[in-house]
Write a protein that holds these residues in place. Structure first.
Motif, PDB file in Angstrom:
ATOM      1  N   TRP A 117       0.841  -1.195   0.000  1.00  0.00           N
ATOM      2  CA  TRP A 117       0.000   0.000   0.000  1.00  0.00           C
ATOM      3  C   TRP A 117       0.887   1.260   0.000  1.00  0.00           C
ATOM      4  N   ASN A 118       0.578   2.182  -0.899  1.00  0.00           N
ATOM      5  CA  ASN A 118       1.303   3.459  -1.026  1.00  0.00           C
ATOM      6  C   ASN A 118       2.755   3.288  -1.495  1.00  0.00           C
ATOM      7  N   LYS A 119       3.132   2.063  -1.869  1.00  0.00           N
ATOM      8  CA  LYS A 119       4.476   1.822  -2.384  1.00  0.00           C
ATOM      9  C   LYS A 119       4.460   1.417  -3.855  1.00  0.00           C
ATOM     10  N   VAL A 120       3.339   0.856  -4.300  1.00  0.00           N
ATOM     11  CA  VAL A 120       3.154   0.518  -5.716  1.00  0.00           C
ATOM     12  C   VAL A 120       1.858   1.175  -6.182  1.00  0.00           C
ATOM     13  N   SER A 121       1.643   1.193  -7.468  1.00  0.00           N
ATOM     14  CA  SER A 121       0.422   1.799  -7.999  1.00  0.00           C
ATOM     15  C   SER A 121      -0.802   0.964  -7.623  1.00  0.00           C
ATOM     16  N   LYS A 122      -1.972   1.589  -7.729  1.00  0.00           N
ATOM     17  CA  LYS A 122      -3.207   0.872  -7.428  1.00  0.00           C
ATOM     18  C   LYS A 122      -3.368  -0.354  -8.315  1.00  0.00           C
ATOM     19  N   GLN A 123      -2.987  -0.216  -9.582  1.00  0.00           N
ATOM     20  CA  GLN A 123      -3.142  -1.311 -10.529  1.00  0.00           C
ATOM     21  C   GLN A 123      -2.237  -2.487 -10.168  1.00  0.00           C
ATOM     22  N   VAL A 124      -0.997  -2.190  -9.781  1.00  0.00           N
ATOM     23  CA  VAL A 124      -0.059  -3.250  -9.402  1.00  0.00           C
ATOM     24  C   VAL A 124      -0.522  -3.931  -8.120  1.00  0.00           C
ATOM     25  N   HIS A 125      -1.042  -3.153  -7.178  1.00  0.00           N
ATOM     26  CA  HIS A 125      -1.546  -3.762  -5.944  1.00  0.00           C
ATOM     27  C   HIS A 125      -2.739  -4.664  -6.229  1.00  0.00           C
ATOM     28  N   PHE A 126      -3.619  -4.209  -7.112  1.00  0.00           N
ATOM     29  CA  PHE A 126      -4.765  -5.048  -7.495  1.00  0.00           C
ATOM     30  C   PHE A 126      -4.283  -6.328  -8.168  1.00  0.00           C
ATOM     31  N   LEU A 127      -3.256  -6.213  -9.019  1.00  0.00           N
ATOM     32  CA  LEU A 127      -2.686  -7.403  -9.666  1.00  0.00           C
ATOM     33  C   LEU A 127      -2.167  -8.383  -8.620  1.00  0.00           C
ATOM     34  N   SER A 128      -1.538  -7.860  -7.557  1.00  0.00           N
ATOM     35  CA  SER A 128      -1.037  -8.747  -6.504  1.00  0.00           C
ATOM     36  C   SER A 128      -2.189  -9.474  -5.799  1.00  0.00           C
ATOM     37  N   THR A 129      -3.303  -8.783  -5.614  1.00  0.00           N
ATOM     38  CA  THR A 129      -4.476  -9.413  -4.995  1.00  0.00           C
ATOM     39  C   THR A 129      -4.995 -10.552  -5.864  1.00  0.00           C
ATOM     40  N   VAL A 130      -5.065 -10.299  -7.157  1.00  0.00           N
ATOM     41  CA  VAL A 130      -5.521 -11.331  -8.096  1.00  0.00           C
ATOM     42  C   VAL A 130      -4.565 -12.519  -8.094  1.00  0.00           C
ATOM     43  N   MET A 131      -3.256 -12.253  -8.102  1.00  0.00           N
ATOM     44  CA  MET A 131      -2.267 -13.326  -8.173  1.00  0.00           C
ATOM     45  C   MET A 131      -2.267 -14.179  -6.900  1.00  0.00           C
ATOM     46  N   VAL A 132      -2.406 -13.537  -5.750  1.00  0.00           N
ATOM     47  CA  VAL A 132      -2.466 -14.293  -4.495  1.00  0.00           C
ATOM     48  C   VAL A 132      -3.703 -15.189  -4.485  1.00  0.00           C
ATOM     49  N   THR A 133      -4.823 -14.661  -4.953  1.00  0.00           N
ATOM     50  CA  THR A 133      -6.048 -15.459  -5.007  1.00  0.00           C
ATOM     51  C   THR A 133      -5.906 -16.633  -5.971  1.00  0.00           C
ATOM     52  N   LEU A 134      -5.341 -16.371  -7.158  1.00  0.00           N
ATOM     53  CA  LEU A 134      -5.117 -17.461  -8.116  1.00  0.00           C
ATOM     54  C   LEU A 134      -4.146 -18.489  -7.545  1.00  0.00           C
ATOM     55  N   GLY A 135      -3.123 -18.009  -6.848  1.00  0.00           N
ATOM     56  CA  GLY A 135      -2.173 -18.934  -6.246  1.00  0.00           C
ATOM     57  C   GLY A 135      -2.824 -19.862  -5.245  1.00  0.00           C
TER      58      GLY A 135
END
Length: 426
Positions: A117-135
């Motif tokens: 949070w506040n270290k990467v863009s909103k889009q990159v953070h959302f991508l991380s959420t998607v990737m963790v869920t897929l993982g």
């Protein structure tokens, strides 16, 4: 109790405790994707706050899930050495695939999800959420594949004899897509979606019941409700598909699930009841020919019963299998009713003012958990007396050197530690 019973109890206990957490992480991950996606789409800060709030809960669930999962890998070697030797090639491949394709993805993006949070863009953070869920979902795939191979083995050959016998993979993809894996993966996924969605709704319902954080709670409850509503109805389809696979490949298990004894006769579908093992009869309320109709679309179609199998080849815990199966079904229907009622009241704008229903949803978080546990109890007790169906008996899968006292001592310690972990988690 002898070493076999104690080892089975110990493994069942550690697996059941562990299985509280992976379904929650999968289901909560799906809800987090929806929450953060809505934040990106609308820009409303309430969705950002919602995501940050539930990410903390997700991190706690993830941590305990990983810690309790490691224990089972040790038990394979300590209590079930013969089993480990027999299935090592199969399990080793599936667990390696989980580590490479699932856990690395999940844990790699978890740091961005928690601390980005506040270290990467909103889009990159959302991508991380998607990737963790897929993982987390991919992780479930490989675990269910390994377990499904035990239920319906495929793509292998047996080398060696006696206690030295072991299964070697001859066709990796035939092992992965064994006859029961796809249906069971879908069934497990949807059960996980329900667990996560009901957790979100439970917390939101508590706030609404207490007249706190209204905007946050209404929006969070709505997200959980739509995930749960779709999942509850979808579970009907995957459950029926799984039952058809069991009927074809594990007829003794299906007969135990429905308490059907006649070797080849029409089968009733019991709504509830109990099995009298001595008289080999099932007592309860049943739909005449109901199981025959579900399997063959004809009320008089014959279904293979328990009397078609030798007594030593039938599941030993018939009532556990029967009751677990019917608890799972009953809760599944209750979840459909609850989510449908909530969706109707939501449409009528009467949901969030219904304090009694909100209190019901606070405690309804337990229902998917009980159903998930009951489903696994059905699958595992119904497979007995085989640890690998029709190939390796559970009684032959034990370690030769472990003593009953050692298993009992470790079981007591596990119970104490897990009680402490669960208390801290709550």
């Amino acid at each position: 109790m002898d070493v076999e019973i104690l080892s089975r109890i110990q493994f069942a206990f550690t697996v059941a405790f562990h299985y509280i957490y992976p379904p929650l992480s999968i289901g909560l991950g799906v809800c987090l994707v929806a929450m953060e996606g809505l934040y990106l789409k609308t820009g409303l800060k309430v969705y950002e706050d919602m995501t940050r709030f539930f990410v903390k809960i997700f991190a706690l669930i993830f941590g305990i899930g990983v810690a309790t999962g490691i224990v089972m890998e040790f038990e394979f070697g300590t209590n079930w050495a013969t089993y480990s030797r027999y299935v090592g090639d199969v399990f080793g491949s599936a667990l390696a695939a989980e580590g490479i394709f699932a856990f690395a993805l999940e844990s790699g993006f978890l740091g961005i999800l928690l601390f980005g949070w506040n270290k990467v863009s909103k889009q990159v953070h959302f991508l991380s959420t998607v990737m963790v869920t897929l993982g987390s979902m991919f992780s479930a795939i490989w675990i269910v594949v390994a377990n499904s191979w035990q239920q319906t083995p495929a793509g292998f050959k047996v080398v060696g004899e006696g206690i030295e016998a072991r299964a070697e993979i001859t066709d990796f993809w035939a092992m992965v897509f064994n006859p029961s894996s796809v249906e069971r993966i879908l069934h497990v996924w949807i059960g996980a979606f329900l667990a996560g969605a009901f957790l979100v709704m439970s917390i939101a319902a508590w706030y609404l019941y207490k007249n706190k954080h209204h905007d946050f709670a209404r929006r969070a409850f709505s997200i959980g409700l739509w995930v749960a509503l779709v999942s509850a109805f979808a579970q009907l389809l995957t459950g029926h598909a799984s039952a058809e696979v069991v009927a074809k490949h594990q007829p003794a298990k299906l007969a135990a699930m429905e308490g059907h004894f006649d070797s080849s006769a029409k089968a009733d579908m019991y709504l509830f009841g109990y099995i009298d093992k001595q008289s080999e009869k099932t007592h309860g309320l049943a739909i005449p020919g109901g199981l025959s109709f579900l399997l063959h679309q004809h009320f008089d179609a014959p279904v293979t019963g328990l009397k078609a199998f030798k007594k030593e080849d039938r599941p030993g815990s018939l009532n556990i299998t029967f009751q677990s199966y019917h608890i799972m079904i009953a809760i599944g229907m209750l979840l459909i009713g609850l989510t449908s009622l909530a969706a109707y009241l939501h449409w009528k704008n009467k949901l969030f003012t219904n304090k009694k229903l909100m209190l019901v949803f606070v405690w309804a978080v337990l229902l998917p958990q009980v159903a998930n546990q009951a489903g696994w109890f059905t699958a595992e007790t119904g497979r007995q007396p085989w640890v690998v169906y029709n190939l390796l008996r559970t009684s032959d899968a034990l370690s030769q050197s472990v003593k009953a006292g050692q298993v009992m001592f470790s079981l007591i310690l596990f119970t104490l530690v897990y009680m402490l972990l669960f208390t801290l988690f709550i």
